[in-house]
Each structure stands twice: as structure tokens, then as C-alpha cells.
Design a protein around this motif. Structure first.
Motif, PDB file in Angstrom:
ATOM      1  N   GLU A 175     -17.757  15.481  33.991  1.00 43.27           N
ATOM      2  CA  GLU A 175     -19.092  14.899  33.987  1.00 43.27           C
ATOM      3  C   GLU A 175     -19.477  14.473  35.402  1.00 43.27           C
ATOM      4  O   GLU A 175     -18.612  14.094  36.202  1.00 43.27           O
ATOM      5  CB  GLU A 175     -19.154  13.702  33.029  1.00 43.27           C
ATOM      6  CG  GLU A 175     -18.406  12.463  33.479  1.00 43.27           C
ATOM      7  CD  GLU A 175     -16.913  12.514  33.195  1.00 43.27           C
ATOM      8  OE1 GLU A 175     -16.402  13.585  32.795  1.00 43.27           O
ATOM      9  OE2 GLU A 175     -16.246  11.478  33.399  1.00 43.27           O
ATOM     10  N   GLY A 176     -20.792  14.552  35.710  1.00 46.17           N
ATOM     11  CA  GLY A 176     -21.207  14.158  37.048  1.00 46.17           C
ATOM     12  C   GLY A 176     -22.660  14.457  37.325  1.00 46.17           C
ATOM     13  O   GLY A 176     -23.388  14.952  36.464  1.00 46.17           O
ATOM     14  N   SER A 177     -23.064  14.138  38.558  1.00 41.25           N
ATOM     15  CA  SER A 177     -24.448  14.317  39.001  1.00 41.25           C
ATOM     16  C   SER A 177     -24.598  15.615  39.780  1.00 41.25           C
ATOM     17  O   SER A 177     -23.753  15.965  40.605  1.00 41.25           O
ATOM     18  CB  SER A 177     -24.876  13.166  39.921  1.00 41.25           C
ATOM     19  OG  SER A 177     -24.830  11.949  39.230  1.00 41.25           O
ATOM     20  N   GLN A 227     -21.081  15.778  41.667  1.00 37.84           N
ATOM     21  CA  GLN A 227     -20.448  14.558  42.167  1.00 37.84           C
ATOM     22  C   GLN A 227     -19.935  13.763  40.978  1.00 37.84           C
ATOM     23  O   GLN A 227     -20.709  13.319  40.137  1.00 37.84           O
ATOM     24  CB  GLN A 227     -21.448  13.742  42.985  1.00 37.84           C
ATOM     25  CG  GLN A 227     -21.878  14.480  44.254  1.00 37.84           C
ATOM     26  CD  GLN A 227     -22.884  13.699  45.078  1.00 37.84           C
ATOM     27  OE1 GLN A 227     -23.649  12.911  44.533  1.00 37.84           O
ATOM     28  NE2 GLN A 227     -22.876  13.923  46.383  1.00 37.84           N
ATOM     29  N   HIS A 228     -18.607  13.613  40.916  1.00 35.49           N
ATOM     30  CA  HIS A 228     -17.951  12.997  39.763  1.00 35.49           C
ATOM     31  C   HIS A 228     -17.633  11.532  40.043  1.00 35.49           C
ATOM     32  O   HIS A 228     -17.678  11.091  41.201  1.00 35.49           O
ATOM     33  CB  HIS A 228     -16.668  13.766  39.432  1.00 35.49           C
ATOM     34  CG  HIS A 228     -16.878  15.233  39.271  1.00 35.49           C
ATOM     35  ND1 HIS A 228     -17.576  15.769  38.222  1.00 35.49           N
ATOM     36  CD2 HIS A 228     -16.514  16.279  40.061  1.00 35.49           C
ATOM     37  CE1 HIS A 228     -17.613  17.089  38.348  1.00 35.49           C
ATOM     38  NE2 HIS A 228     -16.980  17.427  39.452  1.00 35.49           N
ATOM     39  N   PRO A 229     -17.268  10.797  38.996  1.00 31.69           N
ATOM     40  CA  PRO A 229     -16.847   9.413  39.215  1.00 31.69           C
ATOM     41  C   PRO A 229     -15.676   9.339  40.206  1.00 31.69           C
ATOM     42  O   PRO A 229     -14.877  10.279  40.322  1.00 31.69           O
ATOM     43  CB  PRO A 229     -16.404   8.967  37.809  1.00 31.69           C
ATOM     44  CG  PRO A 229     -17.187   9.827  36.878  1.00 31.69           C
ATOM     45  CD  PRO A 229     -17.312  11.153  37.576  1.00 31.69           C
ATOM     46  N   ASN A 230     -15.596   8.236  40.922  1.00 31.50           N
ATOM     47  CA  ASN A 230     -14.502   7.948  41.852  1.00 31.50           C
ATOM     48  C   ASN A 230     -14.458   8.875  43.066  1.00 31.50           C
ATOM     49  O   ASN A 230     -13.413   9.043  43.680  1.00 31.50           O
ATOM     50  CB  ASN A 230     -13.150   7.984  41.133  1.00 31.50           C
ATOM     51  CG  ASN A 230     -13.116   7.014  39.967  1.00 31.50           C
ATOM     52  OD1 ASN A 230     -13.604   5.891  40.069  1.00 31.50           O
ATOM     53  ND2 ASN A 230     -12.588   7.456  38.843  1.00 31.50           N
ATOM     54  N   TYR A 234     -27.623  14.374  35.299  1.00 35.24           N
ATOM     55  CA  TYR A 234     -26.238  13.985  34.989  1.00 35.24           C
ATOM     56  C   TYR A 234     -25.761  14.852  33.833  1.00 35.24           C
ATOM     57  O   TYR A 234     -26.388  14.895  32.778  1.00 35.24           O
ATOM     58  CB  TYR A 234     -26.156  12.504  34.617  1.00 35.24           C
ATOM     59  CG  TYR A 234     -24.746  11.968  34.698  1.00 35.24           C
ATOM     60  CD1 TYR A 234     -24.226  11.512  35.911  1.00 35.24           C
ATOM     61  CD2 TYR A 234     -23.921  11.938  33.579  1.00 35.24           C
ATOM     62  CE1 TYR A 234     -22.924  11.028  36.001  1.00 35.24           C
ATOM     63  CE2 TYR A 234     -22.616  11.463  33.662  1.00 35.24           C
ATOM     64  CZ  TYR A 234     -22.126  11.009  34.876  1.00 35.24           C
ATOM     65  OH  TYR A 234     -20.835  10.535  34.969  1.00 35.24           O
TER      66      TYR A 234
END
Ligand SMILES: [Zn+2]
Length: 247
Positions: A152-154, A172-175, A194
Motif C-alpha cells: 500500500e502507498g501513495s 511511496q510506502h509507509p516508513n 493512495y
């Protein structure tokens, strides 16, 4: 290059959808289980795959073969077993069956395209002066495969890259992690959107340099490290875990 024949791919997809149809969310147990339904995993050692829990061995998979959890855990002789759909590798081929818990490692990313690996990380080009820092996956010489989000990501859509990636996309993923997707024919998402893991984000194409394929790479936070996973000629199945290579 050794593209899969259409008949073989049809069989794989048929197997995958049959398994999805046969096993529901409810079959994965409780909150304290190590994995959940459809979690991406890979093998952390050569691993025996069994038709039944603890018996009737089908094959032995290579280390770092990607898969997806479909059922489990089941207890047998005091150990946990999981029913996993594995992607292809040169030894075992795509296969679904039961494996021991300790042979599996959770994966952060899923494979974004079902196809054949045509070039892998750190392949040399130009007589060895240039290293490939991505994995190339191709469905056929004409492309057109559905590319799904590795996590998942933007969505970020950079300008067209004439001398390289053509139409390309960054998630662009979390962390701080990113995945990059190059040579796309069409985008199925827009800048800033997203997306969920597994959502279709683009169509494989031949924009930029090279024939029809997806150029896929995983970028660690800060951009300094890359990871890779596959052997040339390996069959990939979208949605199965991307094995890690740490360096
Ligand atoms: Zn590439």
C-alpha cells in the motif's frame, strides 16, 4: 528468453483462482497466528511441500521462493503447518501445498506482475560496466500485463523518461520505502492516489528503452539500498511474496 507458453500460464491462473475459491478468510485461525490469509511469504531454506499436513511430499522448493498464505495453521506433531501457494522457481515450479511454519518468512512486498524474469538484479550490461539495479519481468513480447501495487502507498508519477524508464511510477510506502515501476504502457491510477497492496496501478508496456517488460525495484528508506530476489527464467506470480536479499 523463454517466455511461458500461454497454455502453461492458463494452468497457473486456473490453479490460483481454484485455490482462492476453495479457501475463505475464515479458514485462517485466530489473532495470535503468525500469518493471515493471503499474507505474502517466502521460503528461508530449501523447503518440502506436502499434499497433506505432514505427508505425501509433492516437491522441494528452492530457498527464497515467494508464496501466499491460503490456510492454517494446522497442528501436526507439535508443529504449525501452513497451506501456501508458491510462485515458480527453476526447481519446484509453481505449486500449492502444506509446509512447516519454520520454513517461512513474512514478506513486506508482493510481486507486481505475473510473468517471466528476463533480467535480474546486478545483471551486467554493456560488457560489465553497468549493473542492473532492478528486476525485469515480462508477460510476452507485446506486453499488456496488469501491474499491481507491491504494497500500500501513495502514487507519484514522475515526468516521462525518454532515455530510460519511459512512463514510470513510484509508490511511496509507509516508513520511507519505495517501489519503482518502469516502461509502463498506461497508468491505472493518478498522482497522489493512495492504493492498496495488490491494486492494479498500471499496464506493462515498452515505453522508454527496451522491449515490453516491467522494470521493478525496491528502495530502502533514504534510497541508499536496493534489494532483489529473482533468478532469470523464473516464473513470477503477482501477489506472492518478494524474497529479500540483504546487503
Ligand atoms: Zn530493468
Amino acid at each position: 528468453m523463454g517466455f511461458d507458453s500461454p497454455s502453461r500460464r492458463d494452468v497457473l491462473q486456473g490453479t490460483a483462482s481454484a485455490v482462492v475459491g476453495a479457501v475463505g478468510l475464515s479458514s485462517v485461525a485466530a489473532a495470535d497466528a503468525r500469518f493471515d490469509y493471503l499474507d505474502p511469504v517466502f521460503t528461508n531454506a530449501p523447503l518440502s511441500v506436502y499434499e497433506n499436513v505432514g505427508s505425501d511430499r509433492i516437491t522441494i522448493l528452492d530457498e527464497r521462493t515467494g508464496g501466499r498464505i491460503f490456510q492454517g495453521p494446522e497442528q501436526h506433531d507439535g508443529r504449525d503447518w501452513w497451506y501456501v501457494q508458491f510462485s515458480g522457481d527453476s526447481g519446484g515450479g509453481p505449486v500449492t501445498g502444506w509446509v512447516l511454519d519454520y520454513g517461512l518468512t513474512a514478506s513486506d512486498f508482493i510481486c507486481p506482475l505475473s510473468g517471466t524474469v528476463t533480467s535480474t538484479y546486478w545483471d551486467t550490461r554493456d560488457g560489465g560496466s553497468r549493473y542492473h539495479r532492478a528486476v525485469d519481468i515480462s508477460t510476452s513480447p507485446s506486453g499488456g500485463g496488469q501491474v499491481v501495487a507491491a504494497r500500500e502507498g501513495s502514487v507519484v508519477i514522475p515526468p516521462y523518461d525518454d532515455g530510460g524508464y519511459g512512463n514510470w511510477l513510484i509508490l511511496q510506502h509507509p516508513n520511507g520505502w519505495e517501489t519503482w515501476y518502469g516502461h509502463l504502457r498506461d497508468f491505472e491510477v493518478v498522482e497522489g492516489e493512495y492504493v492498496d497492496r495488490g491494486e492494479v496501478i498500471a499496464i506493462e508496456g515498452a515505453t522508454g528503452v527496451g522491449g515490453a517488460h516491467l522494470d521493478f525495484s525496491v528502495h530502502a528508506p533514504g534510497g541508499g539500498k536496493y534489494r532483489s530476489y529473482y533468478d532469470v527464467g523464473e516464473t513470477t506470480v503477482a501477489g506472492t511474496g518478494v524474497p529479500r536479499s540483504f546487503f
